[in-house]
Design a protein around this motif. Structure first.
Motif, PDB file in Angstrom:
ATOM      1  N   ASN A   1       0.855  -1.179   0.000  1.00  0.00           N
ATOM      2  CA  ASN A   1       0.000   0.000   0.000  1.00  0.00           C
ATOM      3  C   ASN A   1       0.898   1.239   0.000  1.00  0.00           C
ATOM      4  O   ASN A   1       1.361   1.685   1.055  1.00  0.00           O
ATOM      5  CB  ASN A   1      -0.900  -0.046   1.245  1.00  0.00           C
ATOM      6  CG  ASN A   1      -1.923   1.074   1.227  1.00  0.00           C
ATOM      7  OD1 ASN A   1      -1.711   2.116   0.607  1.00  0.00           O
ATOM      8  ND2 ASN A   1      -3.034   0.865   1.920  1.00  0.00           N
ATOM      9  N   ILE A   2       1.160   1.757  -1.178  1.00  0.00           N
ATOM     10  CA  ILE A   2       2.129   2.856  -1.287  1.00  0.00           C
ATOM     11  C   ILE A   2       1.669   4.124  -0.542  1.00  0.00           C
ATOM     12  O   ILE A   2       2.453   4.695   0.214  1.00  0.00           O
ATOM     13  CB  ILE A   2       2.486   3.127  -2.774  1.00  0.00           C
ATOM     14  CG1 ILE A   2       3.288   1.928  -3.302  1.00  0.00           C
ATOM     15  CG2 ILE A   2       3.322   4.401  -2.919  1.00  0.00           C
ATOM     16  CD1 ILE A   2       3.619   1.968  -4.777  1.00  0.00           C
ATOM     17  N   PRO A   3       0.394   4.540  -0.685  1.00  0.00           N
ATOM     18  CA  PRO A   3      -0.007   5.748   0.057  1.00  0.00           C
ATOM     19  C   PRO A   3       0.178   5.605   1.573  1.00  0.00           C
ATOM     20  O   PRO A   3       0.588   6.542   2.242  1.00  0.00           O
ATOM     21  CB  PRO A   3      -1.497   5.907  -0.300  1.00  0.00           C
ATOM     22  CG  PRO A   3      -1.650   5.196  -1.596  1.00  0.00           C
ATOM     23  CD  PRO A   3      -0.681   4.064  -1.559  1.00  0.00           C
ATOM     24  N   LEU A   4      -0.079   4.395   2.080  1.00  0.00           N
ATOM     25  CA  LEU A   4       0.101   4.172   3.517  1.00  0.00           C
ATOM     26  C   LEU A   4       1.583   4.285   3.896  1.00  0.00           C
ATOM     27  O   LEU A   4       1.948   4.875   4.903  1.00  0.00           O
ATOM     28  CB  LEU A   4      -0.443   2.779   3.874  1.00  0.00           C
ATOM     29  CG  LEU A   4      -0.494   2.400   5.355  1.00  0.00           C
ATOM     30  CD1 LEU A   4      -1.370   3.377   6.129  1.00  0.00           C
ATOM     31  CD2 LEU A   4      -1.028   0.975   5.514  1.00  0.00           C
ATOM     32  N   ALA A   5       2.447   3.716   3.031  1.00  0.00           N
ATOM     33  CA  ALA A   5       3.880   3.745   3.308  1.00  0.00           C
ATOM     34  C   ALA A   5       4.441   5.167   3.262  1.00  0.00           C
ATOM     35  O   ALA A   5       5.477   5.449   3.860  1.00  0.00           O
ATOM     36  CB  ALA A   5       4.621   2.868   2.297  1.00  0.00           C
ATOM     37  N   MET A   6       3.742   6.049   2.562  1.00  0.00           N
ATOM     38  CA  MET A   6       4.219   7.428   2.462  1.00  0.00           C
ATOM     39  C   MET A   6       3.905   8.220   3.726  1.00  0.00           C
ATOM     40  O   MET A   6       4.391   9.316   3.909  1.00  0.00           O
ATOM     41  CB  MET A   6       3.560   8.143   1.273  1.00  0.00           C
ATOM     42  CG  MET A   6       3.912   7.589  -0.095  1.00  0.00           C
ATOM     43  SD  MET A   6       5.669   7.596  -0.449  1.00  0.00           S
ATOM     44  CE  MET A   6       6.004   9.345  -0.377  1.00  0.00           C
ATOM     45  N   ARG A   7       3.066   7.651   4.598  1.00  0.00           N
ATOM     46  CA  ARG A   7       2.687   8.382   5.811  1.00  0.00           C
ATOM     47  C   ARG A   7       3.781   8.338   6.855  1.00  0.00           C
ATOM     48  O   ARG A   7       4.421   7.307   7.053  1.00  0.00           O
ATOM     49  CB  ARG A   7       1.432   7.745   6.421  1.00  0.00           C
ATOM     50  CG  ARG A   7       0.178   8.325   5.864  1.00  0.00           C
ATOM     51  CD  ARG A   7      -0.976   7.943   6.769  1.00  0.00           C
ATOM     52  NE  ARG A   7      -2.109   7.540   5.975  1.00  0.00           N
ATOM     53  CZ  ARG A   7      -3.074   6.750   6.429  1.00  0.00           C
ATOM     54  NH1 ARG A   7      -3.014   6.237   7.643  1.00  0.00           N
ATOM     55  NH2 ARG A   7      -4.090   6.452   5.653  1.00  0.00           N
ATOM     56  N   LYS A   8       3.937   9.437   7.531  1.00  0.00           N
ATOM     57  CA  LYS A   8       4.920   9.500   8.615  1.00  0.00           C
ATOM     58  C   LYS A   8       4.556   8.499   9.699  1.00  0.00           C
ATOM     59  O   LYS A   8       3.410   8.423  10.123  1.00  0.00           O
ATOM     60  CB  LYS A   8       4.907  10.886   9.256  1.00  0.00           C
ATOM     61  CG  LYS A   8       5.901  11.841   8.649  1.00  0.00           C
ATOM     62  CD  LYS A   8       5.979  13.097   9.487  1.00  0.00           C
ATOM     63  CE  LYS A   8       6.652  14.197   8.688  1.00  0.00           C
ATOM     64  NZ  LYS A   8       6.643  15.462   9.372  1.00  0.00           N
ATOM     65  N   GLY A   9       5.546   7.742  10.149  1.00  0.00           N
ATOM     66  CA  GLY A   9       5.318   6.858  11.292  1.00  0.00           C
ATOM     67  C   GLY A   9       4.893   5.458  10.914  1.00  0.00           C
ATOM     68  O   GLY A   9       4.869   4.563  11.748  1.00  0.00           O
ATOM     69  N   TYR A  10       4.546   5.235   9.630  1.00  0.00           N
ATOM     70  CA  TYR A  10       4.153   3.885   9.225  1.00  0.00           C
ATOM     71  C   TYR A  10       5.405   3.100   8.860  1.00  0.00           C
ATOM     72  O   TYR A  10       6.199   3.533   8.028  1.00  0.00           O
ATOM     73  CB  TYR A  10       3.198   3.931   8.025  1.00  0.00           C
ATOM     74  CG  TYR A  10       2.770   2.551   7.585  1.00  0.00           C
ATOM     75  CD1 TYR A  10       1.744   1.880   8.245  1.00  0.00           C
ATOM     76  CD2 TYR A  10       3.423   1.909   6.532  1.00  0.00           C
ATOM     77  CE1 TYR A  10       1.375   0.604   7.852  1.00  0.00           C
ATOM     78  CE2 TYR A  10       3.055   0.630   6.134  1.00  0.00           C
ATOM     79  CZ  TYR A  10       2.029  -0.014   6.797  1.00  0.00           C
ATOM     80  OH  TYR A  10       1.669  -1.272   6.423  1.00  0.00           O
TER      81      TYR A  10
ATOM     82  N   GLU B   1       7.357   2.888  -7.373  1.00  0.00           N
ATOM     83  CA  GLU B   1       6.615   1.893  -8.137  1.00  0.00           C
ATOM     84  C   GLU B   1       7.098   0.479  -7.843  1.00  0.00           C
ATOM     85  O   GLU B   1       8.275   0.244  -7.616  1.00  0.00           O
ATOM     86  CB  GLU B   1       6.687   2.211  -9.643  1.00  0.00           C
ATOM     87  CG  GLU B   1       8.080   2.554 -10.123  1.00  0.00           C
ATOM     88  CD  GLU B   1       8.103   3.212 -11.504  1.00  0.00           C
ATOM     89  OE1 GLU B   1       7.267   4.091 -11.761  1.00  0.00           O
ATOM     90  OE2 GLU B   1       8.972   2.831 -12.295  1.00  0.00           O
ATOM     91  N   ASN B   2       6.133  -0.436  -7.805  1.00  0.00           N
ATOM     92  CA  ASN B   2       6.479  -1.846  -7.674  1.00  0.00           C
ATOM     93  C   ASN B   2       6.875  -2.365  -9.049  1.00  0.00           C
ATOM     94  O   ASN B   2       6.230  -2.066 -10.049  1.00  0.00           O
ATOM     95  CB  ASN B   2       5.277  -2.637  -7.155  1.00  0.00           C
ATOM     96  CG  ASN B   2       5.013  -2.328  -5.688  1.00  0.00           C
ATOM     97  OD1 ASN B   2       5.894  -2.474  -4.846  1.00  0.00           O
ATOM     98  ND2 ASN B   2       3.803  -1.884  -5.381  1.00  0.00           N
TER      99      ASN B   2
END
Lengths: 292, 116
Positions: free
Chosen positions: A234-243, A274-275
């Motif tokens: 989940n790229i958008p989730l990985a872009m979040r601080k702290g994840y 990108e994957n």
């Protein structure tokens, strides 16, 4: 109380004590001096203290292209040197910097001996202090130069061996040194170093192996990091601080704060995640011209 | 402020012997153990206070132009860390004091406040 600007002279702003190189020294030696001191150009002075030229990063790149690091400095130096008198005003220096595209000028006394060197950054820095618009105290190492327009685009490649913890950061470190040597401005060097470091750490933590490729030109630095790992679900989730999905052993060492990708994004002008069929690919673009 | 003057006034010990160069200037201080946080927030010229002792701290310091690291709470850097720091010219100090005490001393000395 304001002083007259004309009172600020070159001798007040120059760097005294010149690091120079002998004309009979090898280009390799000049390169080593420049690397160790972080200079992008040094004057060539013979034993009679006579100024013969300047050797710059651009000259060294020329020698590198000819595979001639053993050649003598005098063969590769730029002999057309413009000097400035120690008693000239900083206004005259600014005009000189404006009219010629050199990053530095040797400073000479009335006898023609080199007594110092002055960079564009020295003049601007001291003027800022003079005008009271400086935010930070100045120090000797400060040499903020604009991006060097002269260098030839080049490619830097670095294999990242995951779980080779001891060497993590060396790719970013090498990239930083190369950029600094090319005369890229500090802010760009810093941002590139941060992005490259975080990308390298990510490969170490999450993948088996990877590769960093940096395409370096005066207009754009593109850092591509490809790894052979699991990719990101989940790229958008990985872009979040702290994840973070890092293993505990990495967290204990201070990694896995969930700040890697956010840090890269903050440092980059553009970031593509990108994957691929093998793993993950990051394309990080940093564009010096955007900097004010 | 010159690093030599700072360490002369702090309860810290040099981890390896090396003469501090005249032009080693400390402009501020950053405290942190999460390396990415340090990457994001420490500024060039900061002295770094941490408890992380493995050699990757040297890489972080080198990348950010942090001239020196202080290991607090009795943490001692690993041998590889020391070797790498010597190689990169990063000064290392260790102390039994807490990060708070060291930071407070730095602040009293004027580090990170505007110098005139």
């Amino acid at each position: 109380m304001k002083k007259n600007k004309e009172q600020l002279l070159i001798k007040d702003v120059m760097n005294e004590g010149v690091v120079s190189v002998h004309p009979e020294a090898s280009v390799q030696e000049a390169k080593d001096i420049m690397r160790s001191r972080g200079f992008s150009g040094i004057p060539v002075i013979d034993k009679d203290n006579c100024l013969l030229g300047i050797i710059s990063v651009a000259d060294i790149i020329r020698a590198l292209e000819n595979d001639a690091l053993e050649a003598l400095v005098k063969e590769y130096m730029t002999s057309r040197v413009i000097t400035i008198n120690a008693n000239a005003s900083v206004g005259q220096a600014l005009r000189l910097f404006h009219n010629h595209k050199f990053g530095r000028f040797p400073v000479v006394n009335n006898e023609g001996e080199v007594v110092g060197i002055v960079t564009h950054g020295d003049v601007i820095g001291r003027l800022a202090v003079f005008l009271g618009i400086d935010e930070e105290p100045l120090d000797e190492e400060k040499e903020q130069e604009p991006i060097n327009k002269e260098f030839i685009p080049q490619i830097f490649e670095y294999p990242i061996r995951a779980l080779d913890f001891d060497r993590t950061g060396e790719g970013a470190s090498s990239l930083k040194k190369i950029l600094a040597e090319l005369g890229v401005s500090r802010d760009i060097v810093r941002r590139s170093a941060i992005a490259a470091y975080e990308a390298e750490i990510n490969v170490m933590i999450h993948a088996r192996e990877g590769k960093m490729t940096a395409n370096i030109s005066p207009q754009e630095i593109t850092i591509i990091v490809e790894d052979q790992g699991p990719g990101i679900d989940n790229i958008p989730l990985a872009m979040r601080k702290g994840y973070s999905t890092a293993a505990d052993k990495f967290r204990q060492m201070g990694f896995g704060a969930g700040m890697g990708l956010p840090n890269i994004k903050k440092s980059a002008d553009k970031l593509f995640v990108e994957n691929t069929c093998k793993g993950l690919r990051l394309i990080i673009k940093i564009m010096p011209e955007k900097i004010a | 402020m010159n690093l030599r003057r700072i360490v002369g006034n702090l309860q810290v010990e040099a981890v390896y012997n090396s003469e501090i160069k005249d032009n080693t200037v400390i402009k501020g201080c950053y405290i942190g153990d999460l390396l990415s946080n340090v990457m994001a927030h420490a500024k060039s010229g900061d002295i770094w206070i941490t408890v992380q002792s493995h050699q990757n701290v040297v890489a972080v310091a080198q990348l950010l132009n942090l001239p020196a690291i202080i290991f607090v709470d009795g943490h001692k850097p690993q041998q590889e860390t020391i070797e790498k720091a010597e190689q990169e010219g990063i000064y290392l100090f260790a102390t039994e004091e807490t990060a708070y005490n060291i930071a407070a001393s730095l602040y009293s000395l004027g580090v990170g406040r505007s110098e005139k």
